[in-house]
Scaffold this active site. Structure first.
Site, PDB file in Angstrom:
ATOM      1  N   LYS A  99       0.776  -1.465  -0.062  1.00  0.00           N
ATOM      2  CA  LYS A  99      -0.093  -0.094   0.056  1.00  0.00           C
ATOM      3  C   LYS A  99       0.854   1.113   0.088  1.00  0.00           C
ATOM      4  CE  LYS A  99      -4.167  -2.187   2.084  1.00  0.00           C
ATOM      5  NZ  LYS A  99      -3.602  -3.405   2.518  1.00  0.00           N
TER       6      LYS A  99
HETATM    7  O1  LIG Z   1      -5.211  -3.819  -0.208  1.00  0.00           O
HETATM    8  C1  LIG Z   1      -5.449  -5.066   0.333  1.00  0.00           C
HETATM    9  O2  LIG Z   1      -4.969  -6.053   0.176  1.00  0.00           O
HETATM   10  C2  LIG Z   1      -6.473  -4.725   1.451  1.00  0.00           C
HETATM   11  C3  LIG Z   1      -7.435  -3.639   1.090  1.00  0.00           C
HETATM   12  C4  LIG Z   1      -8.645  -3.436   1.775  1.00  0.00           C
HETATM   13  O3  LIG Z   1      -9.415  -2.698   1.552  1.00  0.00           O
HETATM   14  N1  LIG Z   1      -8.875  -4.355   2.704  1.00  0.00           N
HETATM   15  C5  LIG Z   1      -8.146  -5.215   3.223  1.00  0.00           C
HETATM   16  O4  LIG Z   1      -8.408  -6.016   4.074  1.00  0.00           O
HETATM   17  N2  LIG Z   1      -6.891  -5.558   2.394  1.00  0.00           N
HETATM   18  C6  LIG Z   1      -6.034  -6.641   2.955  1.00  0.00           C
HETATM   19  O5  LIG Z   1      -6.450  -7.996   2.399  1.00  0.00           O
HETATM   20  C7  LIG Z   1      -6.151  -8.793   3.596  1.00  0.00           C
HETATM   21  C8  LIG Z   1      -7.271  -9.243   4.232  1.00  0.00           C
HETATM   22  O6  LIG Z   1      -7.056 -10.287   5.194  1.00  0.00           O
HETATM   23  P1  LIG Z   1      -8.197 -11.319   5.973  1.00  0.00           P
HETATM   24  O7  LIG Z   1      -9.221 -10.403   6.389  1.00  0.00           O
HETATM   25  O8  LIG Z   1      -7.518 -11.967   6.899  1.00  0.00           O
HETATM   26  O9  LIG Z   1      -8.808 -11.974   4.850  1.00  0.00           O
HETATM   27  C9  LIG Z   1      -5.196  -8.223   4.635  1.00  0.00           C
HETATM   28  O10 LIG Z   1      -4.033  -8.326   4.188  1.00  0.00           O
HETATM   29  C10 LIG Z   1      -5.566  -6.678   4.399  1.00  0.00           C
HETATM   30  O11 LIG Z   1      -4.389  -5.563   4.482  1.00  0.00           O
END
Ligand SMILES: O=C(O)c1cc(=O)[nH]c(=O)n1[C@@H]1O[C@H](COP(=O)(O)O)[C@@H](O)[C@H]1O
Length: 281
Positions: A99
Site C-alpha cells: 500500500k
Molecule cells: O489492499 C488490500 O489487500 C486490502 C485492502 C482493503 O480494503 N482491505 C483489506 O483487508 N486488504 C488486505 O487484505 C487482507 C485481508 O485479510 P483477511 O481479512 O485476513 O482475509 C489483509 O492483508 C488486508 O491488509
C-alpha cells in the site's frame, strides 16, 4: 529488447486456468502462535514457506502482506524476498501488499523497489494508495508498463473507516472513490484481454450500484472470510464486473494451518464456492 507480457494478460490467463482466488500471506503474530510457531524470523519463514508449498501451485494469485515481514527488520524482508520468488516459481502471480503512496519523486523510489524487473522484491503487482492524488502514482504506472507489472489502487476499501475519504464528494459531484475508478478506466483503455491497472474494492462494501466498475481491469476484493463477506456476496456486490474480480482470503484460509493438507482443503472450499457463485451470476 523483448516487451514483457502485461500483467493484465497474464492475470486473465491464470484466472481462467486456476480460478480467480487470491490467498493472502499474512503472518499475524496470533497466527504464528496458533500454528505453534515462535514469533521470530524462523517462525515467519516456516509459516510463509508452508503457505507457499500448500497453495502456490494451484491459486491464481498470492498476496504477501509486507507489514508482517517488515516487523522483523532486514531478516524479515529477506524472508519476504524468498517468499515472493518461491511463490512466483510455482506459477502463481504475486501481488505485493505494501500500500505504497507518496509524492511523485519518492513514489519513483517505491516503484523501483517493487516493479523494476531486477529488484530483489520484484512482484507481479503492487497495492498503492492514491490519496496523495492519483497523479502522484505516475512513476509507478510508468514503470509497471515497462516491466509488464500491474498496480492495485485503493478505491473503495473494506474497512469501516474508508468511506470518510472515499465517499467524499468532489466539487464536480463525483465521489473520490468513483474518481479513482475513472482514472483506472482511462489507464486501461484499449487493453485486451484485460488492463493491468486494477482497483481494490472490498467485498464488504455493500451496494455498488452508484459506481462504474467497468474499468477494463482487475478488481481485488478483500473481505471474504474473516471480515464477514462470503463468496455468495460477490455477484451481488460486483454485478457484471464479477468476471474481473480477484477475491482475497487471508485468515479464512490461514487459520486452518499448519497442516499443508488442511490449508489446501480450505483453499479448495473457498475456490469452489467462488467458482459456483461467479458461474451462477
Ligand atoms: O489492499 C488490500 O489487500 C486490502 C485492502 C482493503 O480494503 N482491505 C483489506 O483487508 N486488504 C488486505 O487484505 C487482507 C485481508 O485479510 P483477511 O481479512 O485476513 O482475509 C489483509 O492483508 C488486508 O491488509
Amino acid at each position: 529488447m523483448t516487451v514483457p507480457e502485461p500483467f493484465g494478460a497474464r492475470l486473465r490467463r491464470v484466472m481462467d486456468e486456476r480460478g480467480p482466488l487470491c490467498v493472502g500471506i499474512d503472518p499475524h503474530a496470533s497466527l504464528l502462535a496458533e500454528w505453534g510457531l515462535d514469533d521470530d524470523v524462523a517462525g515467519l519463514e516456516r509459516f510463509s514457506r508452508t503457505v507457499v508449498e500448500a497453495v502456490a501451485d494451484r491459486v491464481a494469485v498470492m498476496k504477501p502482506q509486507s507489514a508482517f515481514f517488515e516487523r522483523f527488520g532486514s531478516r524479515g524482508v529477506a524472508v519476504l524476498e524468498r517468499t515472493v520468488q518461491e511463490a512466483r516459481a510455482a506459477g502463481t502471480l504475486v501481488v505485493m501488499d505494501a500500500k505504497r503512496g507518496d509524492i511523485g519523486s519518492t513514489m519513483a523510489g517505491y516503484a523501483e523497489a517493487y516493479l523494476h524487473k531486477d529488484a530483489p522484491l520484484f512482484s507481479d503487482a503492487l497495492t498503492v494508495s492514491p490519496y496523495l492524488g492519483y497523479g502522484s502514482l505516475g512513476p509507478a504506472v510508468a514503470l509497471a508498463r515497462e516491466s509488464g507489472a500491474g498496480l492495485f489502487v485503493l478505491a473503495l476499501t473494506s474497512n469501516p473507516e474508508g468511506p470518510e475519504v472515499q465517499h467524499a464528494v468532489r466539487a464536480d459531484g463525483r465521489s473520490v472513490g468513483a474518481t479513482m475508478l475513472a482514472h483506472l478506466a482511462a489507464e486501461n483503455a484499449g487493453e485486451a484481454p484485460l488492463g493491468s491497472f486494477g482497483a481494490v474494492v472490498g467485498a464488504t462494501v455493500g451496494d455498488l450500484a452508484a459506481y462504474d466498475l467497468d474499468i477494463n481491469g482487475p478488481l481485488l476484493a478483500p473481505g471474504v472470510g474473516a471480515q464477514g463477506a462470503t463468496a455468495a456476496d460477490l455477484p451481488k456486490v460486483f454485478g457484471a464486473a464479477v468476471r474481473n474480480v480477484v477475491p482475497n482470503v487471508s485468515r479464512g484460509v490461514l487459520r486452518h494451518g499448519p497442516g499443508v493438507g488442511a490449508l489446501r482443503s480450505a483453499t479448495e472450499r473457498f475456490a469452489e464456492e467462488i467458482r459456483a457463485a461467479v458461474a451462477g451470476s
